[in-house]
Write a protein that holds these residues in place. Sequence first.
Motif, PDB file in Angstrom:
ATOM      1  N   TYR A 241      88.397  41.425  31.239  1.00 47.16           N
ATOM      2  CA  TYR A 241      87.016  41.638  31.677  1.00 47.16           C
ATOM      3  C   TYR A 241      86.929  42.739  32.733  1.00 47.16           C
ATOM      4  N   LYS A 242      87.955  42.832  33.570  1.00 44.23           N
ATOM      5  CA  LYS A 242      87.935  43.865  34.622  1.00 44.23           C
ATOM      6  C   LYS A 242      87.962  45.262  34.010  1.00 44.23           C
ATOM      7  N   GLN A 243      88.633  45.423  32.886  1.00 39.95           N
ATOM      8  CA  GLN A 243      88.634  46.734  32.227  1.00 39.95           C
ATOM      9  C   GLN A 243      87.217  47.133  31.813  1.00 39.95           C
ATOM     10  N   ILE A 244      86.467  46.180  31.289  1.00 38.95           N
ATOM     11  CA  ILE A 244      85.083  46.472  30.890  1.00 38.95           C
ATOM     12  C   ILE A 244      84.265  46.861  32.109  1.00 38.95           C
ATOM     13  N   ILE A 245      84.403  46.094  33.177  1.00 38.09           N
ATOM     14  CA  ILE A 245      83.654  46.379  34.399  1.00 38.09           C
ATOM     15  C   ILE A 245      84.001  47.754  34.940  1.00 38.09           C
ATOM     16  N   ASP A 246      85.292  48.082  34.941  1.00 40.08           N
ATOM     17  CA  ASP A 246      85.728  49.360  35.504  1.00 40.08           C
ATOM     18  C   ASP A 246      85.288  50.555  34.669  1.00 40.08           C
ATOM     19  N   PHE A 247      85.106  50.380  33.365  1.00 39.28           N
ATOM     20  CA  PHE A 247      84.595  51.489  32.547  1.00 39.28           C
ATOM     21  C   PHE A 247      83.239  51.950  33.066  1.00 39.28           C
ATOM     22  N   GLY A 248      82.391  51.014  33.456  1.00 41.31           N
ATOM     23  CA  GLY A 248      81.080  51.367  33.996  1.00 41.31           C
ATOM     24  C   GLY A 248      80.062  51.786  32.954  1.00 41.31           C
ATOM     25  N   ASP A 249      80.357  51.538  31.667  1.00 44.78           N
ATOM     26  CA  ASP A 249      79.422  51.934  30.609  1.00 44.78           C
ATOM     27  C   ASP A 249      78.261  50.965  30.461  1.00 44.78           C
ATOM     28  N   ASN A 250      78.462  49.734  30.908  1.00 45.46           N
ATOM     29  CA  ASN A 250      77.468  48.683  30.687  1.00 45.46           C
ATOM     30  C   ASN A 250      76.926  48.195  32.022  1.00 45.46           C
ATOM     31  N   ASP A 251      75.736  47.627  31.973  1.00 43.95           N
ATOM     32  CA  ASP A 251      75.119  47.155  33.214  1.00 43.95           C
ATOM     33  C   ASP A 251      74.143  46.031  32.893  1.00 43.95           C
ATOM     34  N   ILE A 252      73.699  45.343  33.935  1.00 47.31           N
ATOM     35  CA  ILE A 252      72.684  44.308  33.788  1.00 47.31           C
ATOM     36  C   ILE A 252      71.321  44.984  33.689  1.00 47.31           C
ATOM     37  N   ASP A 253      70.629  44.726  32.613  1.00 41.86           N
ATOM     38  CA  ASP A 253      69.306  45.314  32.413  1.00 41.86           C
ATOM     39  C   ASP A 253      68.309  44.635  33.352  1.00 41.86           C
ATOM     40  N   PRO A 254      67.428  45.399  33.992  1.00 40.61           N
ATOM     41  CA  PRO A 254      66.466  44.759  34.908  1.00 40.61           C
ATOM     42  C   PRO A 254      65.485  43.823  34.209  1.00 40.61           C
ATOM     43  N   ASN A 255      65.263  44.034  32.911  1.00 36.60           N
ATOM     44  CA  ASN A 255      64.269  43.239  32.176  1.00 36.60           C
ATOM     45  C   ASN A 255      64.966  42.286  31.218  1.00 36.60           C
ATOM     46  N   TYR A 256      65.110  41.038  31.628  1.00 35.37           N
ATOM     47  CA  TYR A 256      65.830  40.045  30.817  1.00 35.37           C
ATOM     48  C   TYR A 256      65.200  39.855  29.451  1.00 35.37           C
ATOM     49  N   GLN A 257      63.908  39.678  29.412  1.00 40.11           N
ATOM     50  CA  GLN A 257      63.250  39.365  28.146  1.00 40.11           C
ATOM     51  C   GLN A 257      63.388  40.482  27.130  1.00 40.11           C
ATOM     52  N   SER A 258      63.388  41.720  27.586  1.00 40.85           N
ATOM     53  CA  SER A 258      63.336  42.861  26.676  1.00 40.85           C
ATOM     54  C   SER A 258      64.614  43.076  25.884  1.00 40.85           C
ATOM     55  N   ILE A 259      65.755  42.619  26.406  1.00 41.16           N
ATOM     56  CA  ILE A 259      67.019  42.933  25.726  1.00 41.16           C
ATOM     57  C   ILE A 259      67.192  42.141  24.433  1.00 41.16           C
ATOM     58  N   PHE A 260      66.293  41.191  24.172  1.00 33.60           N
ATOM     59  CA  PHE A 260      66.329  40.427  22.928  1.00 33.60           C
ATOM     60  C   PHE A 260      65.245  40.877  21.955  1.00 33.60           C
ATOM     61  N   LEU A 261      64.566  41.964  22.290  1.00 28.56           N
ATOM     62  CA  LEU A 261      63.472  42.468  21.469  1.00 28.56           C
ATOM     63  C   LEU A 261      63.834  43.824  20.871  1.00 28.56           C
ATOM     64  N   PRO A 262      63.259  44.152  19.714  1.00 27.12           N
ATOM     65  CA  PRO A 262      63.573  45.442  19.079  1.00 27.12           C
ATOM     66  C   PRO A 262      63.362  46.644  19.990  1.00 27.12           C
ATOM     67  N   SER A 263      62.411  46.549  20.911  1.00 31.92           N
ATOM     68  CA  SER A 263      62.098  47.694  21.768  1.00 31.92           C
ATOM     69  C   SER A 263      63.236  48.061  22.708  1.00 31.92           C
ATOM     70  N   ASN A 264      64.096  47.106  23.044  1.00 29.94           N
ATOM     71  CA  ASN A 264      65.180  47.386  23.993  1.00 29.94           C
ATOM     72  C   ASN A 264      66.488  46.754  23.534  1.00 29.94           C
ATOM     73  N   GLU A 265      66.637  46.548  22.242  1.00 29.72           N
ATOM     74  CA  GLU A 265      67.813  45.848  21.729  1.00 29.72           C
ATOM     75  C   GLU A 265      69.109  46.656  21.885  1.00 29.72           C
ATOM     76  N   ASN A 266      68.989  47.956  22.116  1.00 29.74           N
ATOM     77  CA  ASN A 266      70.179  48.779  22.308  1.00 29.74           C
ATOM     78  C   ASN A 266      70.442  49.067  23.784  1.00 29.74           C
ATOM     79  N   SER A 267      69.944  48.170  24.628  1.00 25.84           N
ATOM     80  CA  SER A 267      70.249  48.243  26.058  1.00 25.84           C
ATOM     81  C   SER A 267      71.758  48.259  26.266  1.00 25.84           C
ATOM     82  N   SER A 268      72.192  48.911  27.332  1.00 30.06           N
ATOM     83  CA  SER A 268      73.627  48.949  27.621  1.00 30.06           C
ATOM     84  C   SER A 268      74.171  47.566  27.966  1.00 30.06           C
TER      85      SER A 268
END
Length: 542
Positions: A241-268
């Motif tokens: 898991y630390k390798q994923i964190i250290d890559f820095g490619d992904n992050d917590i999206d500020p909008n929880y609801q949106s990451i399960f919707l087509p409009s933001n489904e490709n969130s990092s």
Amino acid sequence: MVKIKYTIVCLLIYVLACISCDLERFPLDQFSEESFWTSEDNATLALTGIYKANILFNSPEYGPTDWWSYGGLLFMEFPTDNAYDRRGTNSNFYKMTNGALLPNNGYVSAYWSNSYAKITRCNRFLEGVSKLTDEAVRTRLTAEARFIRAAQYFYLSSFFHDVPLVMKVLTKDEANMVEKASKARITDFIIQEFTEAAADLPRFKDLQTNETGRATKQAALAFLGRTCLGAKMYPEAAAAYKQIIDFGDNDIDPNYQSIFLPSNENSSENIFSMQYLENLAGMALMQHALPVKDGGWCLINVAGGLFEAYEFTDGTPFSYNSPLYDPADLGKNRDPRLNYTIYYNGAVFKGKVYDCHPDSNSPDKVAGGQTTQTGLMMRKYFDEAYSGDKNSYGGNVPVIRYAEVLLSYLEAKLEAGEVITPSLLNETINKVRGRASVMMPSVTQTNPDLLRPLLRNERRVELAMEGTRYWDLLRWEIAHEVLNGYIFGAPFPGSVRTSPTPDGTVDQYGRWYVNQRAFRRDMDYKWPIPQGEQDINPNLRN
């Protein structure tokens, strides 16, 4: 997964899916191997077929077709304390934890046969793709196939434990006599596969637009982390898991609801998702899950236990006796993720008030037939403005999210016996709780014994209805404690129509009694190998 036209996907499925429903006993002369493996385009198309070969499109999924399809992943909430299958005692999901799990369970059989179908496609692909002359292309495609194959073994070993480890295309005679490998042997194998696949896969940030959904280093490392967590190899899990964190490619999206919707489904935040495409390769989750007022079948019912897991906004645990609890508005003063995930009597869903009160004349009245059985329904995944075909919705199904990576990293550190510091909490659980649309109070507890239940509950509410809860309960070895006793739904205090428990008692808070679970500690932590497989091959008998 490359978003290509549905007709092309179906063509590949037809080419690669001339199979039976057991350990892939089929002739090897269905098509010319030499003529097919001549180009990168053919190989990529074949890989596309492997990603989605088992999954149904534009049609309801009545049983699980794949670990990553909506019916295979999201419906895995049904055996848990998070959800309830409206089909009740007739549901093969319900039978997984009600004391009736047997080798003839149709869904257990489906998971088995679909996994080995995909494993065989991977083995066949790996033999064929070795003929490609472009080394870079061959290396990447090989890594993707190894990732998919290892994921199948992750699920098989998690639930069935000892299973056949098949790494080549089998003849009919070989398939009929294959032997089981130990869960430890499977674990060693998939750790190696995920590790080596990760080395050859591109990073998340380097995926091209037309490659959305294909496996990345982060996806392979996340499954490596899951594998190590399940095996209680906590330092190794933390390292993955630390390798994923250290890559820095992904992050917590500020909008929880949106990451399960087509409009933001490709969130990092969505590291790896099963891709659906409206109308062309859509899914029927809406048909299964929507209420009667919206033309749905009410199959997915949220259990009262999940509703009660969401804290109050001040960070205190939920209690029906708290002054913050409002029985007329169940989402009031609660963790915002409750309303992003669940709706209930009196809530507005798809522009109209949802009425499931037991004393109402609503077609959605609780336990009124093919209606909600709990009074709690799932809002997550649904674009409420969508008015198209309920069988062809295009929302993706997240398989791995960055939030899971952070929570799992903290769990691995905790269970490895490392010192938990405030900075570690802020980098993990508090980053998840602190997203702009949630803003729950920070966790400050560093005592491992007191932090553990907080972390497990955080994982439950953050990943609610995403198909991980059952696996969590099994690996934590608490399923026999949690999945026993009465199943309650929403509270309807003061209602005339009630739902007494089998002993005739009406719940003091007005909670709707639904059913009961009876998980057997000595039997239900391991799924039985399907009876049909045992009948064919005596080496698979339990």
